[in-house]
Design a protein around this motif. Structure first.
Motif: not given
Length: 77
Positions: A36, A8, A16, A34, A27-31, A12-14
Motif C-alpha cells: 500500500v 500492510y 480516505t 499486500k 482512498d486506500v484499500q488495506l489488504l 482488511q480495511s479501507g
C-alpha cells in the motif's frame, strides 16, 4: 504528495485520507500482506506503524551498469 510503499499486515480495511496543501482525498484499500502507498508523515500512517500493521518496503537499489573491459591485445596482460 510523496507516497511511501509499505506492506500492510492488519485486518482488511479501507481509509480516505486528507493529504497535501489542497487537502486532496486519497482512498486506500488495506489488504493483509499486500503493498500500500501512504504518505509517510500522515497521522494515520504513523498510527499504523505504531500498531505494527505496516512494514516499510525497501527501495530497490539499481545495480551499477557494468562496463565492458576493453579487449586486450596479445602480450598485454
Amino acid at each position: 504528495m510523496k507516497l511511501t510503499r509499505y506492506i500492510y499486515n492488519g485486518p482488511q480495511s479501507g481509509a480516505t485520507l486528507r493529504v497535501g496543501d489542497a487537502r486532496e482525498l486519497l482512498d486506500v484499500q488495506l489488504l493483509p500482506g499486500k503493498p500500500v502507498d501512504l504518505p509517510a508523515d500522515h497521522e494515520y500512517t504513523l498510527v499504523l506503524l505504531e500498531l505494527k500493521h505496516l512494514v516499510l518496503v525497501p527501495t530497490e537499489a539499481k545495480p551499477a551498469g557494468k562496463t565492458a573491459a576493453a579487449p586486450q591485445k596479445p602480450g598485454q596482460e
